[in-house]
Design an enzyme around this catalytic site. Structure first.
Site, PDB file in Angstrom:
ATOM      1  N   LYS A  36       0.846  -1.199   0.000  1.00  0.00           N
ATOM      2  CA  LYS A  36       0.000   0.000   0.000  1.00  0.00           C
ATOM      3  C   LYS A  36       0.885   1.254   0.000  1.00  0.00           C
ATOM      4  O   LYS A  36       1.887   1.297   0.727  1.00  0.00           O
ATOM      5  CB  LYS A  36      -0.914  -0.019   1.234  1.00  0.00           C
ATOM      6  CG  LYS A  36      -1.932   1.106   1.282  1.00  0.00           C
ATOM      7  CD  LYS A  36      -2.834   0.959   2.510  1.00  0.00           C
ATOM      8  CE  LYS A  36      -3.891   2.062   2.570  1.00  0.00           C
ATOM      9  NZ  LYS A  36      -4.758   1.939   3.760  1.00  0.00           N
ATOM     10  N   SER A  66      -9.701   1.887   2.742  1.00  0.00           N
ATOM     11  CA  SER A  66      -8.840   2.615   1.844  1.00  0.00           C
ATOM     12  C   SER A  66      -7.771   1.763   1.164  1.00  0.00           C
ATOM     13  O   SER A  66      -7.164   2.212   0.207  1.00  0.00           O
ATOM     14  CB  SER A  66      -8.140   3.726   2.618  1.00  0.00           C
ATOM     15  OG  SER A  66      -7.311   3.167   3.630  1.00  0.00           O
ATOM     16  N   SER A  71      -9.950  -0.365   7.020  1.00  0.00           N
ATOM     17  CA  SER A  71      -9.379  -0.274   5.675  1.00  0.00           C
ATOM     18  C   SER A  71      -8.652  -1.505   5.148  1.00  0.00           C
ATOM     19  O   SER A  71      -8.294  -1.541   3.979  1.00  0.00           O
ATOM     20  CB  SER A  71      -8.435   0.922   5.595  1.00  0.00           C
ATOM     21  OG  SER A  71      -9.187   2.085   5.378  1.00  0.00           O
TER      22      SER A  71
HETATM   23  N1  GLN Z   1     -13.188   4.378   6.058  1.00  0.00           N
HETATM   24  C1  GLN Z   1     -12.632   4.824   7.278  1.00  0.00           C
HETATM   25  C2  GLN Z   1     -12.201   6.255   7.110  1.00  0.00           C
HETATM   26  O1  GLN Z   1     -12.464   6.802   6.113  1.00  0.00           O
HETATM   27  C3  GLN Z   1     -11.488   3.951   7.677  1.00  0.00           C
HETATM   28  C4  GLN Z   1     -10.250   4.233   6.932  1.00  0.00           C
HETATM   29  C5  GLN Z   1      -9.086   3.394   7.339  1.00  0.00           C
HETATM   30  O2  GLN Z   1      -9.238   2.383   8.009  1.00  0.00           O
HETATM   31  N2  GLN Z   1      -7.906   3.844   6.960  1.00  0.00           N
HETATM   32  O3  GLN Z   1     -11.617   6.851   7.964  1.00  0.00           O
END
Ligand code: GLN
Length: 490
Positions: free
Chosen positions: A79, A154, A178
């Site tokens: 990532k 994400s 995410s």
């Molecule tokens: N979707 C959540 C957010 O937008 C979690 C994101 C994540 O785990 N990095 O913050």
């Protein structure tokens, strides 16, 4: 030998060790797949074929010398929020577009010691803020199961790459879901370890008290193999926990017999997609049939999780992102007339809409007049959420829930409605607030052939319990050899 004959890290590793195939050959196959398919999936932001082949040649030497470990020669994707020395690290943001880190994250150093092959960097929501990867400033990653749909986020690039066999495994990060949510939407395994288990050194911070790095793989055993390498105490991360780290492959085959599986009533709510609910309930029944004991539990503060998360995560993000000021590194607006003007222009142009929204929310909840009403209150509710889990784990070993309330949605479907997007993480966020480990494993496909995930949550440092449960379930419902047909693939 052709793909996907060797499809898990485990299988690939055995083939490499036996000399049936070389790391160079395997790496070339992945690079060819990326070349021919990634213009459709758009999982990668950066591929370095020369470096990958060089690493593969080195890995083949290691294998030839008989010094291979299970990850030697395995092509992985990373990532784009984890620093790899010498190659761009954008975090999906324009503000870091030209940033080349002068050092590698601890997890990358650890992987390097095993002589893995790093194929490239994977797309993500800008600074990991999002649930669909549509917040990337560079491209929209597609779900390999349906190219019109999002892969989740994400870590959407990581999930799509693993699902589409554009790498053998990947690393993602999970602040509110995410890793697990995109894994669920792409039909793969994704695991967030206990907070403090994996060093965050070299992970670009979003919300430091929630962020955790974890594996995204085709099988539970592969997740354990990656976990074995990336976990461990690191003096460079003050939140890294000094303790004995087990061999996570041990006890994997313990089965479901006698395992107490808690089912929280608050997680089977209105609004959950009927097909998701049906498949998850079927999975729970299958675990029961295999000898697990099903226990009804309650996590009464669940309804406050999203609100609490969006106070704590935005507060931490607003502090962490203050460093992008156009001075030290990253993007700088060159047209500004004064220093103040330069800060303003750099940050307005460098950050996208969602990131700016979070910085504003976070700055607000931390501001002098509102700190007690929001941030302090948020921390107190966080404690209550943690207490809920503590109580629940007195009567069960693992907790089973859906990972995501819906299967993958259409690109653009939720981009105008941040609240709807935030609800995607309703089942994953509490786990981060409580610091617990969680894993998502495939448990079914909808009538439209979209994957559905089952989440298993463990107690603090209960990785082995959820891995064993996940492995037990995987044997009932093996998903690793199920591949999407990416349009145009031959
Ligand atoms: N979707 C959540 C957010 O937008 C979690 C994101 C994540 O785990 N990095 O913050």
């Amino acid at each position: 030998m052709s793909y996907p004959e060797y499809h898990t890290i485990k299988d690939l590793s055995e083939a490499l060790k036996k000399g049936e195939v070389s790391s160079v050959e395997v790496t070339k196959q992945y690079l060819e797949r990326i070349e021919s398919l990634d213009d459709k999936v758009k999982a990668y932001l950066h591929v370095d074929a020369d470096a990958a082949l060089r690493e593969a040649r080195e890995a083949d030497d290691v294998i030839r010398r008989g010094e291979a470990t299970p990850l030697t020669g395995i092509p992985l994707g990373i990532k784009d929020v984890l620093c790899v020395e010498g190659i761009p690290n954008t975090c999906g943001s324009k503000i870091l577009q030209n940033y080349i880190p002068p050092y590698s994250a601890t997890v990358i150093e650890k992987l390097r010691r095993e002589h893995v092959v790093i194929l490239g960097k994977l797309n993500m929501d800008e600074f990991a803020m999002g649930s669909s990867t549509e917040n990337s400033r560079f491209q929209v990653t597609r779900n390999p199961w349906d190219l019109e749909r999002i892969p989740g986020g994400s870590s959407g690039g990581s999930a799509a790459a693993v699902a589409g066999a554009l790498c053998a495994g990947a690393l993602g990060t999970d602040t509110g879901g995410s890793i697990r949510q995109p894994a669920s939407l792409c039909g793969i395994v994704g695991m967030k370890p206990t907070y403090g288990t994996v060093s965050r050194f070299g992970l670009v911070a979003f919300a430091s008290s929630l962020d955790q790095i974890g594996p995204m793989t085709r099988s539970v055993e592969d997740a354990a193999l990656l976990l074995n390498v990336i976990t461990g105490h690191d003096p460079k991360d003050s939140t890294s926990v000094p303790r004995e780290y087990p061999d996570y492959t041990e006890g994997l085959e313990g089965g479901l017999q006698g395992l107490r599986v808690g089912i929280p009533k608050e997680y089977f709510i209105e609004g959950i997609d009927p097909e998701v609910e049906a498949h998850v309930k079927k999975a729970i029944q299958a675990m029961k049939d295999a000898g697990a004991e099903i226990v009804d539990i309650s996590l009464p503060h669940t309804e406050y999780a999203i609100a609490t998360y969006y106070i704590i995560a935005t507060a931490e993000a607003s502090s962490n992102l203050a460093r992008y000021d156009g001075v030290r590194y990253g993007y700088r607006d060159k047209s500004a007339a004064s220093l103040r003007d330069m800060y303003e222009k750099t940050r307005s142009e460098g950050f996208g809409t969602e990131v700016k929204r979070r910085i504003m929310l976070g700055t607000y909840v931390l501001s002098a007049g509102y700190y007690d009403a929001y941030y302090r209150k948020g921390q107190q509710v966080r404690t209550l959420i943690r207490e809920d889990f503590k109580k629940a784990f007195e009567v069960c070993d693992v907790i089973a829930t859906p990972t995501s309330p819906t299967p993958a949605f259409k690109i653009g479907e939720k981009t105008d409605d941040p609240l709807q997007m935030y609800l995607s993480d309703i089942f994953t966020i509490s786990v981060n607030l409580a610091g617990l480990p969680g894993i998502s494993v495939p448990c079914g496909w909808t009538k439209d052939n979209l994957p559905i995930g089952l989440q298993l949550i463990g107690n603090l440092f209960g990785e082995q319990a959820i891995l064993r449960a996940a492995r037990g379930y995987e044997q009932i419902f093996p998903a690793a050899d199920r591949y999407p047909e990416i349009v145009g693939e031959n």
